[in-house]
Design a protein around this motif. Structure first.
Motif, PDB file in Angstrom:
ATOM      1  N   GLY A   1       0.808  -1.019  -0.071  1.00 19.92           N
ATOM      2  CA  GLY A   1      -0.021  -0.083   0.015  1.00 19.92           C
ATOM      3  C   GLY A   1       0.910   1.300   0.136  1.00 19.92           C
ATOM      4  N   ARG A   2       0.129   2.407   0.032  1.00 17.99           N
ATOM      5  CA  ARG A   2       1.168   3.758   0.198  1.00 17.99           C
ATOM      6  C   ARG A   2      -0.184   4.762   0.975  1.00 17.99           C
ATOM      7  N   PHE A   3       0.605   5.513   1.702  1.00 21.77           N
ATOM      8  CA  PHE A   3       0.179   6.595   2.319  1.00 21.77           C
ATOM      9  C   PHE A   3      -0.050   7.863   1.541  1.00 21.77           C
ATOM     10  N   GLU A   4      -1.273   8.538   1.790  1.00 20.03           N
ATOM     11  CA  GLU A   4      -1.386   9.940   1.434  1.00 20.03           C
ATOM     12  C   GLU A   4      -1.759  10.529   2.460  1.00 20.03           C
ATOM     13  N   GLY A   5      -0.653  11.295   3.056  1.00 21.95           N
ATOM     14  CA  GLY A   5      -1.085  12.162   4.482  1.00 21.95           C
ATOM     15  C   GLY A   5      -1.125  10.968   5.424  1.00 21.95           C
ATOM     16  N   PRO A   6      -2.293  11.176   6.128  1.00 22.70           N
ATOM     17  CA  PRO A   6      -2.263   9.988   7.161  1.00 22.70           C
ATOM     18  C   PRO A   6      -3.305   8.584   6.991  1.00 22.70           C
ATOM     19  N   TYR A   7      -3.644   8.741   5.521  1.00 25.73           N
ATOM     20  CA  TYR A   7      -4.601   7.651   5.114  1.00 25.73           C
ATOM     21  C   TYR A   7      -3.820   6.615   4.313  1.00 25.73           C
ATOM     22  N   LEU A   8      -4.189   5.436   4.422  1.00 28.68           N
ATOM     23  CA  LEU A   8      -3.538   4.220   3.859  1.00 28.68           C
ATOM     24  C   LEU A   8      -4.397   3.840   2.580  1.00 28.68           C
ATOM     25  N   PHE A   9      -3.764   3.707   1.363  1.00 29.08           N
ATOM     26  CA  PHE A   9      -4.366   3.007   0.268  1.00 29.08           C
ATOM     27  C   PHE A   9      -3.865   1.771  -0.055  1.00 29.08           C
ATOM     28  N   LEU A  10      -4.767   0.762  -0.029  1.00 34.12           N
ATOM     29  CA  LEU A  10      -4.099  -0.648  -0.284  1.00 34.12           C
ATOM     30  C   LEU A  10      -4.048  -0.915  -2.005  1.00 34.12           C
ATOM     31  N   GLU A  11      -3.054  -1.378  -2.443  1.00 31.37           N
ATOM     32  CA  GLU A  11      -2.790  -2.006  -3.727  1.00 31.37           C
ATOM     33  C   GLU A  11      -3.228  -3.395  -3.845  1.00 31.37           C
ATOM     34  N   GLY A  12      -2.914  -4.118  -2.741  1.00 27.76           N
ATOM     35  CA  GLY A  12      -3.180  -5.790  -2.992  1.00 27.76           C
ATOM     36  C   GLY A  12      -2.073  -6.640  -2.250  1.00 27.76           C
TER      37      GLY A  12
ATOM     38  N   ILE B   1       2.306  -8.481 -16.359  1.00 26.69           N
ATOM     39  CA  ILE B   1       1.883  -8.437 -17.868  1.00 26.69           C
ATOM     40  C   ILE B   1       2.826  -7.298 -18.626  1.00 26.69           C
ATOM     41  N   ALA B   2       3.360  -7.845 -19.713  1.00 21.93           N
ATOM     42  CA  ALA B   2       4.277  -7.135 -20.334  1.00 21.93           C
ATOM     43  C   ALA B   2       5.189  -6.158 -19.631  1.00 21.93           C
ATOM     44  N   ASP B   3       5.669  -6.975 -18.636  1.00 23.91           N
ATOM     45  CA  ASP B   3       6.660  -6.190 -17.757  1.00 23.91           C
ATOM     46  C   ASP B   3       6.081  -5.261 -16.730  1.00 23.91           C
ATOM     47  N   GLN B   4       4.919  -5.325 -16.662  1.00 24.08           N
ATOM     48  CA  GLN B   4       4.154  -4.278 -15.733  1.00 24.08           C
ATOM     49  C   GLN B   4       3.508  -5.202 -14.744  1.00 24.08           C
ATOM     50  N   ASN B   5       3.645  -4.656 -13.226  1.00 26.24           N
ATOM     51  CA  ASN B   5       2.940  -5.237 -12.232  1.00 26.24           C
ATOM     52  C   ASN B   5       1.810  -4.779 -11.912  1.00 26.24           C
ATOM     53  N   VAL B   6       0.564  -5.817 -11.850  1.00 26.03           N
ATOM     54  CA  VAL B   6      -0.783  -5.536 -11.778  1.00 26.03           C
ATOM     55  C   VAL B   6      -1.220  -6.231 -10.620  1.00 26.03           C
ATOM     56  N   PHE B   7      -1.822  -5.381  -9.576  1.00 27.24           N
ATOM     57  CA  PHE B   7      -2.552  -6.023  -8.549  1.00 27.24           C
ATOM     58  C   PHE B   7      -4.018  -6.269  -8.851  1.00 27.24           C
ATOM     59  N   LEU B   8      -4.421  -7.709  -8.782  1.00 21.90           N
ATOM     60  CA  LEU B   8      -5.734  -7.844  -9.130  1.00 21.90           C
ATOM     61  C   LEU B   8      -6.902  -7.448  -8.131  1.00 21.90           C
ATOM     62  N   GLU B   9      -6.455  -7.144  -7.106  1.00 24.65           N
ATOM     63  CA  GLU B   9      -7.486  -6.420  -6.315  1.00 24.65           C
ATOM     64  C   GLU B   9      -8.159  -4.970  -6.631  1.00 24.65           C
ATOM     65  N   GLY B  10      -6.896  -4.405  -7.146  1.00 19.81           N
ATOM     66  CA  GLY B  10      -7.135  -3.071  -7.639  1.00 19.81           C
ATOM     67  C   GLY B  10      -8.227  -3.134  -8.779  1.00 19.81           C
ATOM     68  N   VAL B  11      -7.804  -4.070  -9.582  1.00 19.17           N
ATOM     69  CA  VAL B  11      -8.722  -4.196 -10.801  1.00 19.17           C
ATOM     70  C   VAL B  11     -10.303  -4.745 -10.525  1.00 19.17           C
ATOM     71  N   GLU B  12     -10.382  -5.544  -9.389  1.00 24.15           N
ATOM     72  CA  GLU B  12     -11.826  -5.898  -8.649  1.00 24.15           C
ATOM     73  C   GLU B  12     -12.164  -4.676  -8.156  1.00 24.15           C
ATOM     74  N   ALA B  13     -11.658  -3.813  -7.350  1.00 25.17           N
ATOM     75  CA  ALA B  13     -12.182  -2.759  -6.904  1.00 25.17           C
ATOM     76  C   ALA B  13     -12.807  -1.894  -7.756  1.00 25.17           C
ATOM     77  N   TYR B  14     -11.976  -1.439  -9.105  1.00 26.50           N
ATOM     78  CA  TYR B  14     -12.539  -0.566 -10.167  1.00 26.50           C
ATOM     79  C   TYR B  14     -13.752  -1.249 -10.853  1.00 26.50           C
ATOM     80  N   LEU B  15     -13.834  -2.442 -10.969  1.00 25.25           N
ATOM     81  CA  LEU B  15     -14.950  -3.099 -11.417  1.00 25.25           C
ATOM     82  C   LEU B  15     -16.082  -2.748 -10.647  1.00 25.25           C
ATOM     83  N   CYS B  16     -15.967  -2.964  -9.341  1.00 27.13           N
ATOM     84  CA  CYS B  16     -17.309  -2.708  -8.482  1.00 27.13           C
ATOM     85  C   CYS B  16     -17.781  -1.481  -8.656  1.00 27.13           C
TER      86      CYS B  16
ATOM     87  N   ARG C   1      -1.199 -11.559  -5.093  1.00 26.21           N
ATOM     88  CA  ARG C   1      -2.266 -11.681  -6.349  1.00 26.21           C
ATOM     89  C   ARG C   1      -1.760 -10.487  -7.130  1.00 26.21           C
ATOM     90  N   MET C   2      -0.289 -10.413  -7.242  1.00 28.36           N
ATOM     91  CA  MET C   2       0.304  -9.497  -8.142  1.00 28.36           C
ATOM     92  C   MET C   2       0.598 -10.314  -9.240  1.00 28.36           C
TER      93      MET C   2
END
Length: 403
Positions: free
Chosen positions: A293-304, A312-327, A308-309
């Motif tokens: 994850g990463r912090f933006e100020g005091p808030y934590l944001f999860l990548e996954g 794809i074509a030398d780029q890292n993709v967290f599947l949870e992030g794709v799921e969150a966007y789908l929802c 589950r990373m």
């Protein structure tokens, strides 16, 4: 200190039976794992053992207890969402410390009506039970009931605090229940609460503060997300929790950069009962469950999770992030993303979706715009059902069988 059954606390089972503190007096201390059904013997046996400082574990089936557990130690199970459930050692003090915090945060105490949707073999369900009993609350156990029946009882019994997973709440929302204005706090754990579901729940529970806990069976609470939390964040550190983000080499990352999440608190578990089990890592007072994850100020944001990373074509993709966007998209209620081998690019993605098949073209177009043609799922597979584990989390193994 040990868990206790407050003299004014009562437990109301899903079959209508009621239990009080005196019921533990006639329950022998168990010498083996307690099956979680029937409910009455399971919870009375567990509390009798806990109050005597003896070891206990509640599981779907009976079995031997782990040898060598210390006084006031007990065992809980992971959800099993990433494989067979792991058995975790805990000291009672690790949960007792957070009881006091939640008592202050949610005005939880004598006479508070607390609803629990999950089974007692799950960490979330057992935690909510032990917390409520220790603080004098009345507990209402709804496991095994249809979602429409659960919703009706939450309303009729005047439940004020409800512990649930996002997947369990989707089922309740789907049955179009009446508004439940009695609920004051909705405590969500065991998965991400997407924005669409959060909006639905805000209408269903118009007077409730909707609070998402980010954590794990191994760590207990890590962060708390409230109404002031930015979209897609899991909130700020729960009181008493220290979070450090590091690189793979164990070095602290710069502010705003992605890192693996390490947690230190008085709430963490002691470890797995089987030291050879792969999963969370305990080191130098910190615990990592492999999430980034990463912090933006005091808030934590999860990548996954690192497990589950995919590349794809030398780029890292967290599947949870794709799921969150789908929802977050119109026509999608729940989503699970699979990575399938691709000889040219390493992997290609396929999404299992519960929702409206008529929106498929629109959803695929939105995915390509958000993630690009290489990282976006190439196709959607729709399901009318959505299989869940006893923990209330998604049954990934069942979803992986979707054609």
């Amino acid at each position: 200190m040990r868990f206790s059954w407050h003299s004014q606390s009562r437990v109301f089972l899903s079959d209508g039976a009621a239990l009080g503190a005196a019921d533990t007096a006639t329950c022998p201390i168990p010498r083996s794992v307690l099956p979680d059904r029937p409910l009455g013997p399971a919870l009375c046996g567990a509390m009798a053992a806990a109050m005597a400082g003896q070891n206990f574990r509640i599981a779907p089936t009976a079995g031997p207890l782990t040898q060598g557990l210390g006084e006031n130690e007990f065992e809980v199970l992971t959800s099993g969402s990433s494989g067979a459930p792991r058995v975790i050692r805990r000291g009672q003090n690790s949960w007792l410390a957070s009881f006091a915090v939640n008592q202050r945060l949610f005005n939880l105490g004598i006479g508070t009506k607390v609803g629990i949707l999950g089974r007692l073999s799950t960490s979330l369900g057992l935690y909510a039970l032990c917390e409520g009993l220790s603080l004098g609350a009345d507990l209402y156990l709804y496991e095994g009931l249809r979602p429409d029946r659960q919703a009706a009882l939450i309303l009729d019994q005047g439940v004020q605090i409800l512990y649930a997973t996002p997947a369990q709440l989707v089922l309740i929302a789907d049955c179009a229940p009446p508004l439940m204005a009695n609920l004051a706090h909705l405590l969500v754990g065991g998965g991400r609460l997407d924005q669409n579901l959060a909006k639905t729940l805000a209408k269903l529970f118009p007077n409730a503060e909707i609070l998402q806990f980010y954590g794990a069976s191994e760590t207990s609470f890590i962060t708390l997300c409230d109404m002031d939390t930015p979209p897609n964040s899991v909130g700020r550190p729960y009181p008493g929790v220290k979070i450090v983000l590091t690189s793979l080499q164990g070095k602290p990352v710069l502010a705003g950069d992605l890192g693996q999440i390490l947690v230190k608190s008085s709430y963490v578990a002691l470890g797995y009962t089987d030291p050879t089990v792969q999963g969370a890592v305990w080191q130098d007072g910190y615990v990592s469950v492999g999430e980034w994850g990463r912090f933006e100020g005091p808030y934590l944001f999860l990548e996954g999770r690192a497990t589950r990373m995919v590349t794809i074509a030398d780029q890292n993709v967290f599947l949870e992030g794709v799921e969150a966007y789908l929802c977050s998209l119109k026509g999608v209620r729940q989503a699970f993303v699979l990575a399938e081998p691709d000889p040219k690019r390493g992997h290609r993605l396929r999404a299992i979706v519960q929702g409206n098949p008529a929106c498929e073209a629109e959803v695929l177009a939105a995915l390509r715009q958000e993630f690009g043609p290489l990282k976006a799922p190439k196709r959607l597979s729709f399901r009318t059902d959505w299989p869940l584990l006893p923990s209330g989390k998604v049954d990934a193994s069942a979803l992986e069988q979707t054609p």
